[in-house]
Design an enzyme around this catalytic site. Structure first.
Site, PDB file in Angstrom:
ATOM      1  N   HIS A 120       6.335 -55.349  54.518  1.00 39.91           N
ATOM      2  CA  HIS A 120       7.470 -55.758  55.335  1.00 39.91           C
ATOM      3  C   HIS A 120       7.478 -55.061  56.696  1.00 39.91           C
ATOM      4  CE1 HIS A 120       9.568 -51.925  54.542  1.00 39.91           C
ATOM      5  NE2 HIS A 120       9.037 -52.022  53.339  1.00 39.91           N
ATOM      6  N   ASP A 121       7.843 -55.835  57.706  1.00 37.02           N
ATOM      7  CA  ASP A 121       8.052 -55.339  59.073  1.00 37.02           C
ATOM      8  C   ASP A 121       6.773 -54.877  59.770  1.00 37.02           C
ATOM      9  OD1 ASP A 121      11.108 -55.446  59.074  1.00 37.02           O
ATOM     10  OD2 ASP A 121      10.746 -54.142  57.363  1.00 37.02           O
ATOM     11  N   GLY A 138       4.720 -50.809  54.728  1.00 37.46           N
ATOM     12  CA  GLY A 138       5.770 -51.331  55.582  1.00 37.46           C
ATOM     13  C   GLY A 138       5.820 -50.652  56.938  1.00 37.46           C
TER      14      GLY A 138
END
Length: 271
Positions: A120-121, A138
């Site tokens: 994520h991100d 992440g």
């Protein structure tokens, strides 16, 4: 547009001209596939996912899906993939997270090999090549033209600067400077990516300035890092590539220190 009869395309998905969706693919309602996108077979697209024109995705890859965070809420998060990417078998690219900047982003002209993962991100620049089994935690940021070796990993919030190369099976728990090379289970800088610099047409004088800067800032142990950066900026700061590296080292958003230099009596700065 061609959709195989065994594929599932949910209402709400947006398919551009010439999209090809192969056998047993599942395309969720939030998907937006650009012109000429090809899903070979058994591809899953889940969540708010935008895929740029002419990108090809191979079997068993999963694009989107919630961030791997306890008690995560995926509402309002997304994954954006650029144009002309090649995403190989079993690659997983997660959505962003509400705890981050809500989007995971992959640039254009990237080649992501089998079993690689971006959490994520993550922000992956243009023209990046991720070899088989690359694992990005992440919030990782990769600049343009980064190359990662097979089975390497980058720790959460890590940064790999533009044009850098991370060796096979390397573990980057600290940041790698632009145009650098790093390898090892706890990655250390091993010089500059000279081959990459030459391939991109960086002038010889600029490469020499980068080499001087590398020695003065990373290899030297005189004074503090901030003092070495200031001295290098005064000496070679007019060279764009040098300025980029120095800005990267002192960037206020950095969450990790810079990888140390590998020391074996003779410093390795050959690409």
């Amino acid at each position: 547009m061609a959709v195989h009869p065994t594929a599932v395309v949910e209402d709400g998905a947006v398919l551009g001209a010439g999209v090809e969706i192969g056998p047993y693919c599942v395309v969720g309602a939030g998907a937006k596939l650009g012109e000429g996108v090809r899903l070979i077979s058994h591809v899953v697209i889940e969540g708010d996912v935008t895929i740029g024109a002419r990108t090809v995705i191979h079997p068993n890859a999963v694009m989107g899906g919630e961030a791997q965070i306890h008690h995560n809420d995926a509402e309002g998060t997304s994954l954006v993939i650029g144009e002309d990417c090649e995403i190989r078998e079993c690659v997983t690219l997660n959505l962003g997270s509400k705890k981050g900047h809500k989007v995971t982003r992959v640039g254009s002209h990237c080649y992501i090999m089998a079993y690689s993962h971006a959490g994520h991100d993550c922000i992956i620049g243009n023209n990046c090549t991720l070899a088989n089994g690359t694992q990005l935690a992440g919030h990782v940021t990769l600049g343009d033209n980064v190359i990662t070796g097979g089975l390497c990993s980058v720790q959460q919030f890590g940064r790999i600067g533009r044009g850098a190369m991370l060796g096979g099976m390397a573990g980057a728990n600290l940041d790698v400077i632009p145009y650098g090379i790093a390898f090892g289970s706890h990655a250390h800088h091993a010089g500059l990516n000279l081959i990459g610099l030459k391939r991109r047409g960086v002038p010889r004088a600029n490469i020499h300035a980068l080499r001087h800067m590398y020695q003065a800032v990373l290899v030297s142990e005189e004074g503090t890092l901030a003092e070495r950066v200031a001295k290098a900026r005064a000496e070679w700061g007019s060279v764009p590539e040098v300025a980029e590296v120095l800005d990267f080292i002192v960037a206020p958003e950095a969450k990790r220190k810079i990888c140390p230099v590998r020391r074996h009596g003779v410093e390795m700065d050959e690409g």
